[in-house]
Structures are given as C-alpha cells and as structure tokens.
Design a protein around this motif. Structure first.
Motif, PDB file in Angstrom:
ATOM      1  N   VAL A  37       0.826  -1.309  -0.086  1.00  0.00           N
ATOM      2  CA  VAL A  37      -0.105   0.103   0.079  1.00  0.00           C
ATOM      3  C   VAL A  37       0.887   1.146  -0.081  1.00  0.00           C
ATOM      4  O   VAL A  37       1.727   1.308   0.980  1.00  0.00           O
ATOM      5  N   LEU A  38       0.619   2.301  -1.036  1.00  0.00           N
ATOM      6  CA  LEU A  38       1.419   3.217  -1.094  1.00  0.00           C
ATOM      7  C   LEU A  38       0.463   4.600  -0.365  1.00  0.00           C
ATOM      8  O   LEU A  38      -0.639   4.593  -0.921  1.00  0.00           O
ATOM      9  N   LEU A  39       1.189   5.211   0.676  1.00  0.00           N
ATOM     10  CA  LEU A  39       0.078   6.385   1.100  1.00  0.00           C
ATOM     11  C   LEU A  39       1.150   7.562   1.195  1.00  0.00           C
ATOM     12  O   LEU A  39       2.043   7.557   1.234  1.00  0.00           O
ATOM     13  N   GLU A  40       0.337   8.797   0.896  1.00  0.00           N
ATOM     14  CA  GLU A  40       0.846  10.138   1.065  1.00  0.00           C
ATOM     15  C   GLU A  40      -0.126  11.213   1.525  1.00  0.00           C
ATOM     16  O   GLU A  40      -1.178  10.916   1.084  1.00  0.00           O
ATOM     17  N   LYS A  52      -3.474  10.416  -0.574  1.00  0.00           N
ATOM     18  CA  LYS A  52      -3.302   9.878  -1.642  1.00  0.00           C
ATOM     19  C   LYS A  52      -2.974   8.300  -1.638  1.00  0.00           C
ATOM     20  O   LYS A  52      -2.017   8.137  -0.719  1.00  0.00           O
ATOM     21  N   LEU A  53      -3.625   7.212  -1.839  1.00  0.00           N
ATOM     22  CA  LEU A  53      -3.705   5.919  -1.534  1.00  0.00           C
ATOM     23  C   LEU A  53      -3.450   5.027  -2.865  1.00  0.00           C
ATOM     24  O   LEU A  53      -4.558   5.272  -3.572  1.00  0.00           O
ATOM     25  N   ASN A  54      -2.748   4.228  -3.071  1.00  0.00           N
ATOM     26  CA  ASN A  54      -2.494   3.130  -3.854  1.00  0.00           C
ATOM     27  C   ASN A  54      -2.258   1.943  -3.532  1.00  0.00           C
ATOM     28  O   ASN A  54      -1.354   1.684  -2.706  1.00  0.00           O
TER      29      ASN A  54
ATOM     30  N   SER B   3       2.014  -4.183   4.316  1.00  0.00           N
ATOM     31  CA  SER B   3       2.994  -3.263   4.470  1.00  0.00           C
ATOM     32  C   SER B   3       2.814  -2.053   3.570  1.00  0.00           C
ATOM     33  O   SER B   3       2.159  -2.032   2.588  1.00  0.00           O
ATOM     34  N   PHE B   4       3.245  -0.693   4.322  1.00  0.00           N
ATOM     35  CA  PHE B   4       2.893   0.400   3.673  1.00  0.00           C
ATOM     36  C   PHE B   4       4.269   0.914   3.232  1.00  0.00           C
ATOM     37  O   PHE B   4       5.248   0.740   3.831  1.00  0.00           O
ATOM     38  N   ALA B   5       3.906   1.794   2.101  1.00  0.00           N
ATOM     39  CA  ALA B   5       5.378   2.321   1.740  1.00  0.00           C
ATOM     40  C   ALA B   5       4.924   3.883   1.169  1.00  0.00           C
ATOM     41  O   ALA B   5       3.647   4.094   0.942  1.00  0.00           O
ATOM     42  N   SER B   6       5.589   4.568   0.533  1.00  0.00           N
ATOM     43  CA  SER B   6       5.557   6.041  -0.047  1.00  0.00           C
ATOM     44  C   SER B   6       5.414   5.739  -1.304  1.00  0.00           C
ATOM     45  O   SER B   6       6.132   5.155  -1.956  1.00  0.00           O
ATOM     46  N   PHE B   7       4.812   6.811  -1.955  1.00  0.00           N
ATOM     47  CA  PHE B   7       4.964   6.913  -3.320  1.00  0.00           C
ATOM     48  C   PHE B   7       6.238   7.303  -3.702  1.00  0.00           C
ATOM     49  O   PHE B   7       6.897   8.027  -3.243  1.00  0.00           O
TER      50      PHE B   7
END
Lengths: 339, 319
Positions: A37-40, A52-54, B3-7
């Motif tokens: 999960v990408l999160l900003e 923003k989440l992907n 798991s989390f990550a940043s763009f």
C-alpha cells in the motif's frame, strides 16, 4: 456488484486454486497478504486534509493498482438559518472516475458511487465517531466537514482502500482556530452614526480585555486568529475506523482481492472496526455483499478473524500516518530554512 | 500481513533544472535547432520525442497522426517515436491503445452478444466484432450457419469469455473484424490473463509459446497475454478423434499445484517485465523464467522489493 465480467473458466480456475491445499492465488500471495500500500498525506494544498493511496501499484513506470484520492474541506454553516447542526457535521461523497470503470455504463457508475458514498457516510458520520471540535459558536455556527474521495482506478478491494484513504485524510485534517467576537452597542454612544462596533468584548472596568472565557455564550460571530500553523488536528482522530473485506469462498476466506478474485467469490463481508485508545474495539459497520449465504456461527468466527486483521491493518496504518506527519514536518522545516 | 510504503518521489524537483549544468558539447546540442532539412531528417526517425517538440517544417512535410501544425512547424502531440512515409510525418505513441493490423493475433473478451455477431473487447479504441460466420462450429463441420446456430450463440461464446483470434479485416468505421477459423484459435481456459501495454508485444514468428515448465503462453498483440497449462499437440481440441465438443467448453482440465504455481510465476514475471517496460519475446520470457527458478524464491517474492530490478538487470537489457 461485479464491476468486471470474467469467463466461467477463469472463475473456476481461481476458485479451484483458492480451495487447493495449500491455497494459491493468482499472483502467489498468501490468503491474508495485502499488496503493497502506497500512502501519502497532504497531497492537496488547498484542502484541510488530504491523502493519496494506492494498493498494488507495480514498481517502475507501470501504473495499475487501486488508487484513491481523499480530501477534506471545512465550511462554515449557520445553525439558526442554514443547514448547520450543533457541534458540526460530516458529509462524505465518493466519485468514481469513468476511466476506472471503462466497461460500465454511466448509470451503473452512479449506482456504484452511491453505494460507496452510503457506506462511508453511514459509518463515518456515526455519533460515536464524531470529532469534538467541529463546533464554532454554540447555537450559531459550526463546521461542515466535507470528505470527498475519488476512485481514480480500481483493481480490487476498493472498500478497504476507501476507508484507509478516508482515515488518512481525516487524520491529516486541521481545523482552523477560531475566536468568538461580539458586536455590542457602544455604551457611551460616542459615535452617533456608527453605533455598532466590532470589539473584542468584555467589561472594560472589571476584567481584562484578553479574557474571552465568557464570550462563547454570547458571541455573535468569530474570527480566525493569525497563527503559525494551519490549525489544530481533528479531535478523536485515533478513532476513525479501518475496514477489512473478507472475501469468502467456503471453506477459505482471504483479504485484498484483485478484481478477478472479487468477481469469482460468492460472498464478501465488509467489517469496519474502530480501535479507540484505552478501550476495546468497536465494530462500526458491517455489510454482506454477494449472492452467497452464511450462517450465524460462521459469521461470528469471521467477525473475530476480521477484528484481528483489522487490528493489524490499523497498527500498520497508524505507524505509516505518524511517519507521514514527521516527514511533512521535516519537509516544512527545510522549506522554511531555504527561504 | 500488510506493508505500507511511500509513493516514489516525483522524478525531480523543478528547482533542480535551473541549476543543471551541462558539458559544453552537450549544451551545443541542446541549443541546436530542430529545424530539420530533408536530408538530416533521417537521423531523427528513431528518436523519442515529447509532446510539444517541433519536428520539422510544415512546408516540406505533411502532418500525420500524433502531430499538429503550429505556424511554420510540425509539432508532436504525443510522446513516442517519429515515423516518416515520404512527406508524411507521424508519431507513434508509447502509451496508446492497440492499433490493429490485419493478420495480428489478439486475445479478447466477449462484452456483448448481438444478432449474428459478438462484440469483443480487444484493448483497442472500439470493440472488435466477431461474426457468427467467422467461427468454427463444434465438431469441425463446415456448413452455412443456420438460424438455429443464431439462437444458440451463447453456447459458443457468452459474455466474459476469453478467446484468441486473428484480425481478419476492418469495417468502415475502423473497428476490427476477427475470425477464429483455425484449430489454434477459439475459447481460452485452464489459465489466467495478464494485461500489459500493447507496445511491449513484438511481432514474432509464433505467438503461441510453450515454456519448458509445462506452461503455454499466448502473446496477443493487443497486450493481453494468456498463460495456461500446456496442452499436448495431439490433444488439442477439435483434432481428429479427440473430444470435439471441448472447443467451446467452459470446464477446466485438472491442473496440478506445480503447474498452477508455474502459471502464477510466469504471470508475475510478465508483470515485472511490463512494469520495467521490457519488450516481451519468447527468448526474454524463457531466460527470465530460468533466472527466477534458479533463485528458488517463492512466487510472491517476485512482486516485492528489488526483485524486479534485479531480474531486468540480469536479463541485461535484451529484447
């Protein structure tokens, strides 16, 4: 409510793979694995809070994944004459980009948006989750918190993504500080033409002019003090729920399905849990989607499982959100230093 | 497990550009005028251009697809490679929908059943059309299609079914017409679909690949790739003496776990290569599969971390 159609052969392939021992998923994940999960947070500069989440974006230049944009905006509402409610209110809306669902008609898209909006609105505007600091002036003014989410692309597990993005945006939300002010006729009547005078009011003789404690009760309007930060965080931000979708294909259930897996399971159970600090978990919302059926005993065990998964998700998200807060503080500081 | 990550940070900060210093030679190149004459235009044919880049004079050349005329110049409107046919300049976009050509092999999905035809999603701008007259009947009998066939079109293909077909012709509006009049073509089963950008599929001698791990791969030129269990040549549906009804079957064969794992692994390899924008050919796929098997990783390990970068580096920019 399948948003894609898949062939019978694909469906049976996916189902048999899931029911095999050990179960195997299309991309080799274990049943309870999430995609990355990408999160900003803080992506929209004009919003009070945004994220923003992907889920499942491929590395490199490739796109893909379920992408959600969430943003909150605060508006002032009039309680006496307008639609405002004492203590403020929350209004959610979800928009689906047509490019996320190229194969469905615009009517079906509206229905889908309505479904997403309903579940978010009903869950997040529940009184148990209501943030304490959305009021401005008792019986006069309050904040309307609009939470808008856009589904930019869908590759499965939209509900989890929506709730995660909503939580991140609400976590990021800053409520501007307000100070009540009072209009009062000048007692001495100095100026006959302009007898209404904006004043930081108080009895000049008895108390200090800086003491505004009594004013909340009688204040007519408010002002926004100029302050160094954007405001205070939304109260009770630890409480916002996370949602886990259990995709149920008896006897197994799995998390974070992609669109093809979603289309091939008969039943999906949505569970939204909130984990308030220092108290036990609350089940905030529950939905069963799909034509399958489930008896009560199974449901109970699934809810227990769901709580466990939700707790993991919640913890991971909490860590990420705090990390984002730090990152943005650092960024703000370097920008300030560069000036 | 989550798991989390940043763009990934957006390529560069714009402030960097102003401070970028170039070698004097390079600066000459940057300042060079793109106003190409007839002769030196040849050099630019394989160059990648960005939208808004002036290509050539609008007096000497005609604008084609992906370009527009701005005053005296032909300007590219998409990112891609410049192509020229005589006086016609066009830009072939990198990210685009599939541009069909007659004879292409495509993998598609039925979206609609209409009178005497199926509508097929083939990743093109419009849905493709598969006429009832361009499919084989089960059992391989050759005859005119009757009204009874029209009534049971859903027994051949129904909504959501995947098929492999060949582009037969175009309609006046540019939609493509498909046919499945070969034993190689027809309904797909025993596997799963991966979608990649269509530019990554090169034209090959054969688009039906068989990998040594017991997996068949069909590389549709439209970017849809079908990965399935290997079917022996002699047992292909519709062959003489073999189960002729199976051509339009919806039932999967028995697939063992090893094959399923291999199918998943091949799909993940394709996803990684596509994410790194590596063109897919049989050689690349074979080599990548060998490399992955050597590493003995789990199937899902491929999707995490730097496994993709490592794989592409190991392939050494082949393809």
């Amino acid at each position: 409510m399948a948003t894609v159609t898949i062939s019978k052969a694909e469906r049976s392939y996916i189902q048999t793979s899931l029911q095999a021992k050990p179960p195997l998923r299309a991309d080799g994940r274990a049943l309870l694995d999430y995609r990355t999960v990408l999160l900003e947070t803080g992506v929209a500069p004009l919003a009070n809070g945004s994220a923003k989440l992907n889920i499942g974006k491929t590395s490199g230049e490739g796109g893909g994944g379920t992408e959600i944009l969430a943003a909150t905006k605060l508006e002032v509402e009039d309680i006496e004459n307008g639609e405002g409610v004492e203590g403020g209110r929350i209004s959610c809306s979800v928009t689906c980009s047509p490019s996320a669902y190229p194969h469905i008609s615009s009517n079906a898209l509206d229905d889908l948006q309505y479904d997403y909006t309903t579940i978010l609105q009903q869950t997040l505007s529940h009184p148990t989750l209501h943030p304490p600091n959305l009021g401005i002036l008792p019986k006069k003014r309050s904040w309307l918190l609009s939470l808008d989410l856009v589904v930019v692309s869908d590759s499965g597990n939209v509900f989890d993504a929506l709730f995660m993005a909503a939580r991140a945006a609400l976590w990021d939300t800053k409520v501007p500080r307000t100070r009540p002010v009072q209009y009062r006729a000048n007692p001495s009547g100095r100026s006959s033409g302009d007898n209404m005078q904006v004043d930081q009011e108080n009895d000049q003789e008895t108390t200090s002019g800086f003491d505004t404690r009594q004013m909340a009760a009688t204040a007519a309007d408010f002002e926004l003090p100029d302050y160094w930060d954007e405001g205070e965080t939304l109260g009770g931000r630890e409480k916002w729920p996370v949602c886990v979708t259990l995709n149920i294909l008896p006897p197994v259930h799995f998390l974070d399905a992609n669109v093809h897996e979603e289309a091939s399971v008969p039943l999906r159970l949505l569970l939204a849990f909130s984990f308030p600090p220092n108290s036990s978990a609350n089940l905030q919302a529950m939905r069963l989607l799909g034509p399958g059926e489930l008896d009560l005993a199974q449901m109970k065990s699934l809810i227990a499982y769901g709580q466990k998964y939700a707790k993991d998700l919640f913890t991971a998200l909490e860590v990420k959100l705090r990390e984002e807060d730090t990152r943005r503080n650092v960024k703000a500081r370097t920008r300030f230093a560069a000036r | 497990m989550i798991s989390f990550a940043s763009f990934p940070s957006s390529s560069h900060d714009f402030s960097d550009y102003s401070t970028t210093r170039h070698h004097p030679d390079v600066e000459d190149d940057i300042a060079m005028d793109f106003d190409l004459e007839d002769g030196d235009f040849e050099d630019a044919t394989q160059k990648l251009i960005v939208p808004g880049e002036p290509l050539t004079s609008s007096h000497a050349f005609m604008r084609g697809h992906g370009t527009y005329v701005d005053g005296e110049e032909v300007v590219g409107s998409v990112a891609g490679t410049v192509e020229r046919v005589n006086k016609l300049v066009s830009v072939r976009a990198i990210r685009t929908r599939y541009n069909p050509e007659v004879g292409d092999l495509v993998v598609g999905r039925i979206t609609e059943v209409q009178p005497r035809r199926w509508k097929v999603d083939a990743n093109s701008r419009q849905d493709a059309v598969l006429m009832l007259s361009s499919v084989n009947l089960p059992g391989g009998v050759q005859r005119r299609k009757l009204e009874s066939d029209e009534l049971q079109m859903r027994t051949f293909f129904e909504e959501g079914d995947l098929l492999v077909a060949e582009v037969q012709a175009f309609f006046a509006d540019g939609a493509m017409s498909l046919h499945t009049r070969s034993l190689k073509y027809g309904k797909l089963r025993n596997g799963q679909l991966v979608a990649v950008p269509p530019v990554l599929i090169k034209r090959l001698k054969s688009h039906f690949l068989t990998l040594p791990c017991g997996v068949d791969v069909i590389l549709g030129l439209n970017g849809y790739i079908w990965v399935s269990k290997h079917v022996k040549e002699s047992q292909q549906e519709g062959e003489e003496g073999f189960d002729a009804e199976a051509v339009y079957s919806n039932k999967n064969d028995d697939i063992d776990d090893a094959t399923r794992a291999a199918i998943s692994r091949v799909c993940n390899i394709i996803r990684i290569l596509a994410a790194q924008f590596v063109p897919l050919t049989d050689a690349v796929l074979l080599e990548a599969y060998d490399l992955v098997v050597e590493q003995e990783g789990d199937v899902k390990d491929l999707l995490h971390g730097d496994a993709g970068d490592a794989l592409v580096t190991a392939l050494g920019g082949r393809g």
